[in-house]
Design a protein around this motif. Structure first.
Motif, PDB file in Angstrom:
ATOM      1  N   ARG A 239      12.454  28.407  30.672  1.00 46.32           N
ATOM      2  CA  ARG A 239      12.577  28.323  29.218  1.00 46.32           C
ATOM      3  C   ARG A 239      12.585  29.739  28.672  1.00 46.32           C
ATOM      4  O   ARG A 239      11.870  30.620  29.153  1.00 46.32           O
ATOM      5  N   SER A 241      13.425  31.783  24.598  1.00 46.71           N
ATOM      6  CA  SER A 241      13.669  31.461  23.195  1.00 46.71           C
ATOM      7  C   SER A 241      14.815  32.234  22.577  1.00 46.71           C
ATOM      8  O   SER A 241      15.265  31.893  21.492  1.00 46.71           O
ATOM      9  N   PRO A 271      17.773  26.785  31.875  1.00 49.34           N
ATOM     10  CA  PRO A 271      16.641  26.591  30.955  1.00 49.34           C
ATOM     11  C   PRO A 271      16.617  25.184  30.374  1.00 49.34           C
ATOM     12  O   PRO A 271      17.665  24.559  30.160  1.00 49.34           O
ATOM     13  N   VAL A 273      16.220  22.908  27.264  1.00 47.52           N
ATOM     14  CA  VAL A 273      16.458  23.123  25.837  1.00 47.52           C
ATOM     15  C   VAL A 273      16.524  21.787  25.111  1.00 47.52           C
ATOM     16  O   VAL A 273      16.842  20.748  25.692  1.00 47.52           O
ATOM     17  N   THR A 274      16.205  21.838  23.819  1.00 43.69           N
ATOM     18  CA  THR A 274      16.385  20.687  22.944  1.00 43.69           C
ATOM     19  C   THR A 274      17.631  20.907  22.094  1.00 43.69           C
ATOM     20  O   THR A 274      18.185  22.005  22.057  1.00 43.69           O
ATOM     21  N   ARG A 374      10.614  24.180  22.050  1.00 43.05           N
ATOM     22  CA  ARG A 374      11.495  24.739  23.063  1.00 43.05           C
ATOM     23  C   ARG A 374      12.654  25.471  22.386  1.00 43.05           C
ATOM     24  O   ARG A 374      12.862  25.378  21.177  1.00 43.05           O
ATOM     25  N   GLN A 375      13.417  26.184  23.197  1.00 42.34           N
ATOM     26  CA  GLN A 375      14.684  26.724  22.716  1.00 42.34           C
ATOM     27  C   GLN A 375      15.553  25.555  22.239  1.00 42.34           C
ATOM     28  O   GLN A 375      15.758  24.587  22.956  1.00 42.34           O
ATOM     29  N   SER A 376      16.018  25.632  21.000  1.00 43.50           N
ATOM     30  CA  SER A 376      16.792  24.541  20.429  1.00 43.50           C
ATOM     31  C   SER A 376      18.172  25.015  20.000  1.00 43.50           C
ATOM     32  O   SER A 376      18.334  26.142  19.519  1.00 43.50           O
ATOM     33  N   PHE A 377      19.148  24.125  20.174  1.00 47.39           N
ATOM     34  CA  PHE A 377      20.496  24.357  19.674  1.00 47.39           C
ATOM     35  C   PHE A 377      20.735  23.324  18.581  1.00 47.39           C
ATOM     36  O   PHE A 377      20.744  22.118  18.849  1.00 47.39           O
ATOM     37  N   PHE A 400      22.242  24.288  31.412  1.00 43.88           N
ATOM     38  CA  PHE A 400      21.055  23.848  30.683  1.00 43.88           C
ATOM     39  C   PHE A 400      20.558  22.507  31.220  1.00 43.88           C
ATOM     40  O   PHE A 400      21.334  21.713  31.743  1.00 43.88           O
TER      41      PHE A 400
END
Length: 457
Positions: A239, A241, A271, A273-274, A374-377, A400
């Motif tokens: 993960r 950011s 990673p 990711v959401t 979490r890291q989000s897109f 991902f």
């Protein structure tokens, strides 16, 4: 010379217990019903994902002697679920999280080899470790394993399992298959393995599987975890950011591969990711705000804070300021099992959180929402597709592992709206081309990888 565009590798994470899934949502399904697993797996396969990823834990967390509020849905056995999914899917890889601390190599190797045969070469093992006595109480050995030994034992477990998987090879001799029956070779299946953890020998009773060995995944950002992945894994679940943090991790782990006689192509960085997909960027941002507040209730926010402060904070208002008292260190933890922070780091974490809360005028709940995500897109389908592709093409990752906030239908917006855009620009397959998970991931064949390591040594 124009750089060739990288293909995006995709995994779909069916969650165990966590702070991502919104089980209270009316559209949320069961964590245990096979229908949830079937729908999730078939949606990922429809989106031409590389693999489905099952989380697993060996004991539910407890907070102040009660089951943690995020851990009440249960965790069915991984091998049973994956074996059942092999019968209702055709191409997608089947990755299971299995603990290397409390399992024996022979049993693990046999189950994964069996799954690889049942699925025609789609098995993967996400290797995880454990060193806490709380989890160990479920097992005969208990929790005596020193934290410094967890990756050493993990490497030994993987090494022993590989010895068993390879035991049906003896130089150029391979046991032949005729009409589904394996011809007995005097050397087939014979193995011996000895180190400080294991002293085993015998004859492995599952013939060589379609992939030779299952794909190995590993999750870990520590220096020890990075070295373990560089030495043993085919993909690392991580993960980060920001783009810059991802690029630093990518460079560091790829650089470590050479120390173990491996090439950069032998390890994928994926990673977790959401994502939130809306018709417009503005709509997606608003949906994301609503989802994060669903994920972090007032009670959950206080529980997270208590994991750091290690004291009862139930009297505090989750929508109020952080406590003015310091964390308690050097005593038994309120949360047993997987905790957010080690006790020796608590004072530093509390200081950083206070500084951030003061600078941004954040309440307890707002701070937890900001620090646990979490890291989000987030955005329209085009925005999300562009962001994902930018990370991959600029070497922040190779793909991902998507962690939707809803189970089992959370992948649908991504598969229906984002996948076609990635396929249109040529960075995601439109059809599966390989027969095994290893082939679909673009990993070197086992024989080629072994030869490269021998030449390097």
């Amino acid at each position: 010379m124009t750089k060739q565009r990288k293909q995006i590798r995709l995994g779909a994470h069916f969650p165990g217990v966590n702070n991502t899934t919104v089980w209270s949502d009316p559209e949320a399904g069961s964590q245990i019903s096979f229908e949830s697993f079937r729908r999730f797996a078939q949606t990922a396969e429809r989106g031409r994902f590389d693999f489905l990823f099952l989380a697993e834990g060996l004991r539910l967390r407890e907070h102040q002697g009660r089951i943690h509020d995020l851990d009440v849905v249960g965790r069915p056995d991984t091998f049973t679920v994956l074996a059942a999914l092999a019968g209702v899917t055709e191409h997608i890889g089947l990755a299971g999280t299995i603990n290397s601390t409390f399992n024996e190599p022979y049993d693990l190797a046999r189950k994964f080899a069996t799954l690889d045969h049942l699925s025609a070469g789609r098995a993967a093992w996400n290797v995880v470790t454990s060193s806490d006595a709380f989890t160990g109480e479920n097992f005969r050995r208990g929790g005596y394993l020193d934290p410094s030994d967890r990756y050493t034992r993990a490497a030994a477990t993987v090494g022993a399992a590989r010895r068993l998987w390879d035991s049906w090879l003896d130089g150029d001799l391979i046991a032949d298959a005729q009409e589904g029956r394996f011809v007995a070779d005097p050397h087939a299946g014979a193995y011996a393995y000895h180190d400080r953890f294991f002293d085993i020998r015998g004859r492995f009773n599952v013939p060589r599987s379609p992939q030779g060995r299952p794909v190995i995944l590993q999750a870990g950002d520590s220096p020890e975890g990075r070295d373990f992945a560089a030495a043993n894994a085919d993909a690392i679940f991580t993960r980060h950011s920001t783009l810059e943090a991802g690029q630093e991790f990518y460079r560091d782990v790829k650089r470590r591969l050479g120390q173990f006689g491996r090439t950069p192509e032998e390890l994928l960085i994926l990673p977790g990711v959401t994502f939130v997909v809306g018709d417009t960027d503005e709509e997606a941002q608003e949906q994301a705000r609503v989802i994060r507040r669903q994920q972090v209730s007032g009670r959950t926010a206080i529980n997270f804070l208590e994991q750091v402060w290690n004291r009862d904070l139930s009297a505090y208002d989750p929508d109020g300021p952080l406590p003015d008292v310091d964390p308690v260190v050097g005593t038994e933890l309120l949360t047993q099992g997987r905790a957010s922070v080690r006790r020796d780091d608590a004072l530093q974490v509390a200081r950083r959180w206070r500084e951030r809360a003061e600078a941004d005028n954040l309440s307890i709940r707002e701070l937890v929402i900001e620090t646990t995500g979490r890291q989000s897109f987030i955005g329209s389908p085009l925005t999300v597709a562009s962001q994902l592709n930018y990370f991959v093409q600029n070497d922040a990752c190779d793909g991902f592992i998507l962690v939707p906030h809803l189970t089992p239908g959370g992948l649908d917006p991504f598969v229906d709206k984002v996948v076609p855009l990635l396929q249109e620009i040529g960075v995601l397959r439109t059809e599966y081309s390989g027969g095994t998970l290893r082939e679909n991931l673009g990993l070197p064949p086992q024989a080629a990888a072994a030869e490269a390591r021998e030449e390097a040594s």
